[in-house]
Design a protein around this motif. Structure first.
Motif, PDB file in Angstrom:
ATOM      1  N   ARG A  42       0.837  -1.209   0.000  1.00  0.00           N
ATOM      2  CA  ARG A  42       0.000   0.000   0.000  1.00  0.00           C
ATOM      3  C   ARG A  42       0.864   1.249   0.000  1.00  0.00           C
ATOM      4  NH1 ARG A  42      -3.442  -3.042   3.414  1.00  0.00           N
ATOM      5  NH2 ARG A  42      -2.385  -2.226   5.251  1.00  0.00           N
ATOM      6  N   ALA A  43       1.925   1.253   0.802  1.00  0.00           N
ATOM      7  CA  ALA A  43       2.824   2.406   0.858  1.00  0.00           C
ATOM      8  C   ALA A  43       3.523   2.617  -0.486  1.00  0.00           C
ATOM      9  CB  ALA A  43       3.849   2.214   1.963  1.00  0.00           C
ATOM     10  N   LEU A  44       3.942   1.540  -1.127  1.00  0.00           N
ATOM     11  CA  LEU A  44       4.583   1.663  -2.436  1.00  0.00           C
ATOM     12  C   LEU A  44       3.605   2.181  -3.484  1.00  0.00           C
ATOM     13  CD1 LEU A  44       6.755  -1.583  -2.496  1.00  0.00           C
ATOM     14  CD2 LEU A  44       7.564   0.782  -2.323  1.00  0.00           C
ATOM     15  N   ALA A  45       2.350   1.703  -3.436  1.00  0.00           N
ATOM     16  CA  ALA A  45       1.340   2.177  -4.386  1.00  0.00           C
ATOM     17  C   ALA A  45       1.055   3.656  -4.166  1.00  0.00           C
ATOM     18  CB  ALA A  45       0.060   1.358  -4.240  1.00  0.00           C
ATOM     19  N   GLU A  46       0.978   4.085  -2.913  1.00  0.00           N
ATOM     20  CA  GLU A  46       0.747   5.497  -2.605  1.00  0.00           C
ATOM     21  C   GLU A  46       1.918   6.344  -3.096  1.00  0.00           C
ATOM     22  OE1 GLU A  46      -1.313   8.744  -1.468  1.00  0.00           O
ATOM     23  OE2 GLU A  46      -2.058   6.695  -1.429  1.00  0.00           O
ATOM     24  N   HIS A  47       3.119   5.847  -2.922  1.00  0.00           N
ATOM     25  CA  HIS A  47       4.300   6.571  -3.392  1.00  0.00           C
ATOM     26  C   HIS A  47       4.275   6.715  -4.911  1.00  0.00           C
ATOM     27  CE1 HIS A  47       8.358   8.099  -3.487  1.00  0.00           C
ATOM     28  NE2 HIS A  47       8.679   7.180  -4.366  1.00  0.00           N
ATOM     29  N   GLU A  48       3.890   5.652  -5.620  1.00  0.00           N
ATOM     30  CA  GLU A  48       3.789   5.720  -7.076  1.00  0.00           C
ATOM     31  C   GLU A  48       2.772   6.773  -7.509  1.00  0.00           C
ATOM     32  OE1 GLU A  48       3.247   2.099  -9.249  1.00  0.00           O
ATOM     33  OE2 GLU A  48       4.740   1.054  -8.029  1.00  0.00           O
ATOM     34  N   LYS A  49       1.647   6.857  -6.803  1.00  0.00           N
ATOM     35  CA  LYS A  49       0.638   7.868  -7.128  1.00  0.00           C
ATOM     36  C   LYS A  49       1.193   9.269  -6.965  1.00  0.00           C
ATOM     37  CE  LYS A  49      -3.444   5.345  -5.647  1.00  0.00           C
ATOM     38  NZ  LYS A  49      -4.544   5.382  -4.679  1.00  0.00           N
ATOM     39  N   THR A  50       1.930   9.495  -5.873  1.00  0.00           N
ATOM     40  CA  THR A  50       2.471  10.834  -5.644  1.00  0.00           C
ATOM     41  C   THR A  50       3.515  11.192  -6.686  1.00  0.00           C
ATOM     42  OG1 THR A  50       4.138  10.052  -4.079  1.00  0.00           O
ATOM     43  CG2 THR A  50       2.033  10.774  -3.155  1.00  0.00           C
ATOM     44  N   GLN A  51       4.246  10.198  -7.172  1.00  0.00           N
ATOM     45  CA  GLN A  51       5.232  10.455  -8.217  1.00  0.00           C
ATOM     46  C   GLN A  51       4.569  10.694  -9.568  1.00  0.00           C
ATOM     47  OE1 GLN A  51       8.608  10.770  -7.501  1.00  0.00           O
ATOM     48  NE2 GLN A  51       7.719  10.690  -5.462  1.00  0.00           N
ATOM     49  N   ALA A  52       3.448  10.021  -9.824  1.00  0.00           N
ATOM     50  CA  ALA A  52       2.759  10.138 -11.108  1.00  0.00           C
ATOM     51  C   ALA A  52       1.938  11.419 -11.203  1.00  0.00           C
ATOM     52  CB  ALA A  52       1.860   8.927 -11.330  1.00  0.00           C
ATOM     53  N   TYR A  53       1.393  11.892 -10.076  1.00  0.00           N
ATOM     54  CA  TYR A  53       0.507  13.056 -10.079  1.00  0.00           C
ATOM     55  C   TYR A  53       0.940  14.074  -9.024  1.00  0.00           C
ATOM     56  CZ  TYR A  53      -2.324   9.632 -12.540  1.00  0.00           C
ATOM     57  OH  TYR A  53      -2.758   8.679 -13.408  1.00  0.00           O
ATOM     58  N   PRO A  54       2.115  14.677  -9.179  1.00  0.00           N
ATOM     59  CA  PRO A  54       2.598  15.609  -8.148  1.00  0.00           C
ATOM     60  C   PRO A  54       1.707  16.840  -7.990  1.00  0.00           C
ATOM     61  CG  PRO A  54       4.021  15.684 -10.074  1.00  0.00           C
ATOM     62  CD  PRO A  54       3.058  14.546 -10.267  1.00  0.00           C
ATOM     63  N   GLU A  55       1.080  17.300  -9.066  1.00  0.00           N
ATOM     64  CA  GLU A  55       0.209  18.476  -8.958  1.00  0.00           C
ATOM     65  C   GLU A  55      -1.019  18.176  -8.123  1.00  0.00           C
ATOM     66  OE1 GLU A  55      -0.994  16.036 -12.348  1.00  0.00           O
ATOM     67  OE2 GLU A  55       0.925  16.952 -11.914  1.00  0.00           O
ATOM     68  N   ALA A  56      -1.533  16.969  -8.181  1.00  0.00           N
ATOM     69  CA  ALA A  56      -2.688  16.593  -7.367  1.00  0.00           C
ATOM     70  C   ALA A  56      -2.312  16.562  -5.885  1.00  0.00           C
ATOM     71  CB  ALA A  56      -3.230  15.230  -7.812  1.00  0.00           C
ATOM     72  N   VAL A  57      -1.121  16.111  -5.587  1.00  0.00           N
ATOM     73  CA  VAL A  57      -0.658  16.064  -4.201  1.00  0.00           C
ATOM     74  C   VAL A  57      -0.497  17.483  -3.659  1.00  0.00           C
ATOM     75  CG1 VAL A  57       1.242  15.367  -2.695  1.00  0.00           C
ATOM     76  CG2 VAL A  57       0.453  13.826  -4.488  1.00  0.00           C
ATOM     77  N   GLU A  58       0.096  18.367  -4.464  1.00  0.00           N
ATOM     78  CA  GLU A  58       0.268  19.757  -4.031  1.00  0.00           C
ATOM     79  C   GLU A  58      -1.081  20.428  -3.784  1.00  0.00           C
ATOM     80  OE1 GLU A  58       2.813  21.966  -6.658  1.00  0.00           O
ATOM     81  OE2 GLU A  58       4.286  20.354  -6.694  1.00  0.00           O
ATOM     82  N   THR A  59      -2.039  20.173  -4.663  1.00  0.00           N
ATOM     83  CA  THR A  59      -3.382  20.735  -4.496  1.00  0.00           C
ATOM     84  C   THR A  59      -4.040  20.206  -3.234  1.00  0.00           C
ATOM     85  OG1 THR A  59      -3.619  20.922  -6.890  1.00  0.00           O
ATOM     86  CG2 THR A  59      -5.644  20.997  -5.593  1.00  0.00           C
ATOM     87  N   ALA A  60      -3.914  18.911  -2.991  1.00  0.00           N
ATOM     88  CA  ALA A  60      -4.505  18.314  -1.790  1.00  0.00           C
ATOM     89  C   ALA A  60      -3.869  18.893  -0.526  1.00  0.00           C
ATOM     90  CB  ALA A  60      -4.346  16.800  -1.823  1.00  0.00           C
ATOM     91  N   HIS A  61      -2.568  19.088  -0.531  1.00  0.00           N
ATOM     92  CA  HIS A  61      -1.891  19.678   0.630  1.00  0.00           C
ATOM     93  C   HIS A  61      -2.349  21.110   0.852  1.00  0.00           C
ATOM     94  CE1 HIS A  61       1.780  16.758   0.841  1.00  0.00           C
ATOM     95  NE2 HIS A  61       0.620  16.141   0.956  1.00  0.00           N
ATOM     96  N   ALA A  62      -2.495  21.878  -0.225  1.00  0.00           N
ATOM     97  CA  ALA A  62      -2.953  23.263  -0.092  1.00  0.00           C
ATOM     98  C   ALA A  62      -4.385  23.309   0.436  1.00  0.00           C
ATOM     99  CB  ALA A  62      -2.857  23.970  -1.433  1.00  0.00           C
ATOM    100  N   ASP A  63      -5.245  22.436  -0.069  1.00  0.00           N
ATOM    101  CA  ASP A  63      -6.632  22.372   0.409  1.00  0.00           C
ATOM    102  C   ASP A  63      -6.686  22.005   1.888  1.00  0.00           C
ATOM    103  OD1 ASP A  63      -7.453  22.997  -2.137  1.00  0.00           O
ATOM    104  OD2 ASP A  63      -8.123  20.963  -2.637  1.00  0.00           O
ATOM    105  N   PHE A  64      -5.877  21.043   2.290  1.00  0.00           N
ATOM    106  CA  PHE A  64      -5.852  20.629   3.691  1.00  0.00           C
ATOM    107  C   PHE A  64      -5.361  21.762   4.583  1.00  0.00           C
ATOM    108  CE2 PHE A  64      -3.767  18.613   7.355  1.00  0.00           C
ATOM    109  CZ  PHE A  64      -4.850  17.944   7.875  1.00  0.00           C
ATOM    110  N   ALA A  65      -4.324  22.464   4.145  1.00  0.00           N
ATOM    111  CA  ALA A  65      -3.800  23.582   4.925  1.00  0.00           C
ATOM    112  C   ALA A  65      -4.859  24.673   5.073  1.00  0.00           C
ATOM    113  CB  ALA A  65      -2.551  24.143   4.267  1.00  0.00           C
ATOM    114  N   ALA A  66      -5.620  24.937   4.007  1.00  0.00           N
ATOM    115  CA  ALA A  66      -6.683  25.936   4.081  1.00  0.00           C
ATOM    116  C   ALA A  66      -7.769  25.508   5.063  1.00  0.00           C
ATOM    117  CB  ALA A  66      -7.278  26.166   2.691  1.00  0.00           C
ATOM    118  N   LEU A  67      -8.128  24.243   5.055  1.00  0.00           N
ATOM    119  CA  LEU A  67      -9.122  23.738   6.005  1.00  0.00           C
ATOM    120  C   LEU A  67      -8.623  23.858   7.444  1.00  0.00           C
ATOM    121  CD1 LEU A  67     -10.428  20.527   4.213  1.00  0.00           C
ATOM    122  CD2 LEU A  67     -11.726  22.610   4.692  1.00  0.00           C
TER     123      LEU A  67
END
Length: 65
Positions: free
Chosen positions: A32-57
């Motif tokens: 699961r951790a490896l799959a999550e890491h692959e997602k973050t490497q494949a879609y870095p802009e989505a991760v940045e957006t999610a982090h920004a949204d979480f910080a705003a919340l």
């Protein structure tokens, strides 16, 4: 990691926090951790957006109403 024995693939891995702190993770947790890491490497802009949204919340939750 295919072809490696379970113990050979995780000799020094320990869970750092939580209820199972200090224990070795299960094989499924590693996958699961490896799959999550692959997602973050494949879609870095989505991760940045999610982090920004979480910080705003978090900021909204901390500010007085």
């Amino acid at each position: 990691m295919a072809g490696l024995a379970r113990r050979a693939s995780q000799p020094d891995l320990l869970i750092p926090t939580g209820r199972r702190k200090g224990h070795s993770p299960s094989l499924s947790s590693i996958y699961r951790a490896l799959a999550e890491h692959e997602k973050t490497q494949a879609y870095p802009e989505a991760v940045e957006t999610a982090h920004a949204d979480f910080a705003a919340l978090q900021q909204r939750a901390r500010s007085p109403v």
